[in-house]
Scaffold this motif. Sequence first.
Motif, mmCIF file in Angstrom:
data_model
loop_
_atom_site.group_PDB
_atom_site.id
_atom_site.type_symbol
_atom_site.label_atom_id
_atom_site.label_comp_id
_atom_site.label_asym_id
_atom_site.label_seq_id
_atom_site.Cartn_x
_atom_site.Cartn_y
_atom_site.Cartn_z
ATOM 1 N N ASN A 148 0.196 -2.585 -1.467
ATOM 2 C CA ASN A 148 -0.873 -3.128 -2.300
ATOM 3 C C ASN A 148 -2.048 -3.660 -1.488
ATOM 4 O O ASN A 148 -2.825 -4.477 -1.977
ATOM 5 C CB ASN A 148 -0.304 -4.240 -3.189
ATOM 6 N N ASP A 154 5.682 -4.710 0.186
ATOM 7 C CA ASP A 154 4.809 -4.988 -0.960
ATOM 8 C C ASP A 154 3.357 -5.161 -0.521
ATOM 9 O O ASP A 154 2.443 -4.652 -1.173
ATOM 10 C CB ASP A 154 5.259 -6.249 -1.707
ATOM 11 N N TYR A 198 6.540 -12.311 -1.024
ATOM 12 C CA TYR A 198 6.551 -10.867 -1.163
ATOM 13 C C TYR A 198 6.966 -10.236 0.161
ATOM 14 O O TYR A 198 6.685 -10.772 1.224
ATOM 15 C CB TYR A 198 5.157 -10.351 -1.548
#
Length: 67
Positions: free
Chosen positions: A26, A22, A18
């Motif tokens: 998150n 990202d 990722y």
Amino acid sequence: MAKETTVEVKTTKVETKYSIEDFLNNCEALGYKREVVAGALFNSKEKEFTKSEFQEKVKEFLGKKVQ
């Protein structure tokens, strides 16, 4: 009489990578504040990490002594 044979199959787990963005977007779902994630990944040569690589970076970052 038939012979029995045993076959051992090895599986390899492939982790998805990722982007830093990202992880930043998150961070709370992963259990970290945005500041911690930003600090842990600051100046990283790599731009993508697996979840386990990310967790190792955060663990290393949180373990550093402040001077």
